[in-house]
Design a protein around this motif. Structure first.
Motif, PDB file in Angstrom:
ATOM      1  N   LYS A 183       0.838  -1.212   0.000  1.00 11.65           N
ATOM      2  CA  LYS A 183       0.000   0.000   0.000  1.00 11.65           C
ATOM      3  C   LYS A 183       0.869   1.257   0.000  1.00 11.65           C
ATOM      4  CE  LYS A 183      -3.810   2.240   2.386  1.00 11.65           C
ATOM      5  NZ  LYS A 183      -4.806   2.161   3.451  1.00 11.65           N
ATOM      6  N   LEU A 184       1.926   1.236   0.794  1.00 15.93           N
ATOM      7  CA  LEU A 184       2.834   2.386   0.859  1.00 15.93           C
ATOM      8  C   LEU A 184       3.549   2.594  -0.477  1.00 15.93           C
ATOM      9  CD1 LEU A 184       4.045   4.588   2.659  1.00 15.93           C
ATOM     10  CD2 LEU A 184       5.718   2.930   3.448  1.00 15.93           C
ATOM     11  N   MET A 185       3.995   1.508  -1.097  1.00 15.52           N
ATOM     12  CA  MET A 185       4.735   1.608  -2.352  1.00 15.52           C
ATOM     13  C   MET A 185       3.855   2.001  -3.542  1.00 15.52           C
ATOM     14  SD  MET A 185       7.983   1.345  -2.003  1.00 15.52           S
ATOM     15  CE  MET A 185       8.567   0.912  -3.639  1.00 15.52           C
ATOM     16  N   LYS A 186       2.557   1.929  -3.388  1.00  6.48           N
ATOM     17  CA  LYS A 186       1.667   2.437  -4.445  1.00  6.48           C
ATOM     18  C   LYS A 186       1.852   3.944  -4.619  1.00  6.48           C
ATOM     19  CE  LYS A 186      -1.988  -0.973  -4.502  1.00  6.48           C
ATOM     20  NZ  LYS A 186      -3.385  -1.286  -4.239  1.00  6.48           N
ATOM     21  N   LYS A 187       2.390   4.597  -3.585  1.00  7.20           N
ATOM     22  CA  LYS A 187       2.655   6.040  -3.646  1.00  7.20           C
ATOM     23  C   LYS A 187       4.009   6.353  -4.282  1.00  7.20           C
ATOM     24  CE  LYS A 187      -0.936   7.430  -1.058  1.00  7.20           C
ATOM     25  NZ  LYS A 187      -1.919   8.408  -1.472  1.00  7.20           N
ATOM     26  N   TYR A 188       4.825   5.327  -4.493  1.00  7.43           N
ATOM     27  CA  TYR A 188       6.140   5.548  -5.094  1.00  7.43           C
ATOM     28  C   TYR A 188       5.958   5.971  -6.550  1.00  7.43           C
ATOM     29  CZ  TYR A 188      11.113   4.879  -5.949  1.00  7.43           C
ATOM     30  OH  TYR A 188      12.435   5.087  -6.253  1.00  7.43           O
ATOM     31  N   PRO A 189       6.761   6.929  -7.033  1.00  7.45           N
ATOM     32  CA  PRO A 189       6.547   7.491  -8.372  1.00  7.45           C
ATOM     33  C   PRO A 189       6.767   6.534  -9.553  1.00  7.45           C
ATOM     34  CG  PRO A 189       7.851   8.987  -7.025  1.00  7.45           C
ATOM     35  CD  PRO A 189       7.749   7.701  -6.278  1.00  7.45           C
ATOM     36  N   VAL A 190       7.294   5.344  -9.324  1.00  8.86           N
ATOM     37  CA  VAL A 190       7.461   4.373 -10.405  1.00  8.86           C
ATOM     38  C   VAL A 190       6.427   3.261 -10.207  1.00  8.86           C
ATOM     39  CG1 VAL A 190       9.018   2.720 -11.504  1.00  8.86           C
ATOM     40  CG2 VAL A 190       9.919   4.865 -10.589  1.00  8.86           C
ATOM     41  N   GLU A 191       5.594   3.059 -11.206  1.00  7.71           N
ATOM     42  CA  GLU A 191       4.565   2.024 -11.132  1.00  7.71           C
ATOM     43  C   GLU A 191       5.138   0.679 -11.554  1.00  7.71           C
ATOM     44  OE1 GLU A 191       1.056   3.044 -13.279  1.00  7.71           O
ATOM     45  OE2 GLU A 191       0.814   4.953 -12.241  1.00  7.71           O
ATOM     46  N   ILE A 192       4.458  -0.398 -11.143  1.00  8.63           N
ATOM     47  CA  ILE A 192       4.843  -1.738 -11.562  1.00  8.63           C
ATOM     48  C   ILE A 192       4.485  -1.902 -13.036  1.00  8.63           C
ATOM     49  CG2 ILE A 192       4.413  -4.196 -11.227  1.00  8.63           C
ATOM     50  CD1 ILE A 192       3.764  -3.532  -8.278  1.00  8.63           C
ATOM     51  N   PRO A 193       5.448  -2.326 -13.879  1.00  4.65           N
ATOM     52  CA  PRO A 193       5.134  -2.502 -15.311  1.00  4.65           C
ATOM     53  C   PRO A 193       4.066  -3.579 -15.514  1.00  4.65           C
ATOM     54  CG  PRO A 193       7.509  -2.627 -14.912  1.00  4.65           C
ATOM     55  CD  PRO A 193       6.845  -2.609 -13.593  1.00  4.65           C
ATOM     56  N   LYS A 194       3.230  -3.362 -16.520  1.00  3.22           N
ATOM     57  CA  LYS A 194       2.155  -4.323 -16.787  1.00  3.22           C
ATOM     58  C   LYS A 194       2.583  -5.352 -17.811  1.00  3.22           C
ATOM     59  CE  LYS A 194      -1.420  -1.110 -15.485  1.00  3.22           C
ATOM     60  NZ  LYS A 194      -2.606  -0.392 -15.812  1.00  3.22           N
TER      61      LYS A 194
END
Length: 194
Positions: A183-194
């Motif tokens: 949940k915290l890392m969802k705020k990180y400016p790099v998203e998980i690649p799809k």
């Protein structure tokens, strides 16, 4: 009486949800930085020995959860150095919640009687009572801060903060720590690649 019981059950449910609810998450970052250029990260450790507040198993869960989240963003965790470095900080505060339940019995009323004929009658006045019961619950709230610094300049470029009631059950923490990190890392400016 049924209404009072229903209100009590609703209050108890709200308090229970409050104790087991989701973490409150906030973050801030330097919007002039291109976060996609960083490919390696070093998990530096804990600030001000705040890791002494938790056991080694939870520390391992935190490290592994962050390593996994960065890996999913194509950022490799390295043993030393790195384009970025991460510092963790933890504060645990003791809190007390107070709940109150009031039980009403009886009621107040006036019964009047008016009639025709030779006389006038009147009713009586009745009083009810109430009892209020207070209960206190002690619990701990943890505030977890993750700071990401640029490797060379040591400049802070991202910070995430998560605040949550601490779950005393180790088996639940095994699941809640990775969920909280996600949940915290969802705020990180790099998203998980799809």
């Amino acid at each position: 009486m049924k209404r009072a019981i229903k209100n009590y059950v609703l209050l108890l449910t709200a308090v229970t949800i409050g104790f087991t609810g989701a973490a409150q998450v906030t973050s801030d970052y330097d919007n002039t930085v291109d976060f996609t250029k960083y490919k390696t990260i070093y998990l530096e450790g804990w600030q001000d020995n705040s890791d002494e507040l938790i056991n080694d198993l939870d520390k391992k869960r935190i490290y592994e959860s962050f390593a996994n989240e960065f890996k999913m963003r194509d950022i490799t965790v390295v043993e030393k150095g790195g384009d970025l470095s991460v510092v963790f900080y933890l504060v645990i505060n003791q809190k007390t919640s107070t709940t109150a339940y009031t039980n009403y019995t009886g009621g107040m009323g006036y019964g009047g009687r008016w009639g025709y004929g030779y006389g006038m009658g009147y009713g009586g006045i009745g009083m009810g009572t109430s009892t209020t019961t207070y209960s206190e619950n002690d619990y701990e709230v943890g505030t977890f801060v993750v700071s990401v610094y640029e490797g060379e300049s040591k400049k802070l470029i991202w910070q995430g903060i998560s605040t949550k009631t601490i779950n005393e059950n180790p088996k639940k923490r095994q699941k809640t720590i990775p969920k909280g990190v996600k949940k915290l890392m969802k705020k990180y400016p790099v998203e998980i690649p799809k």
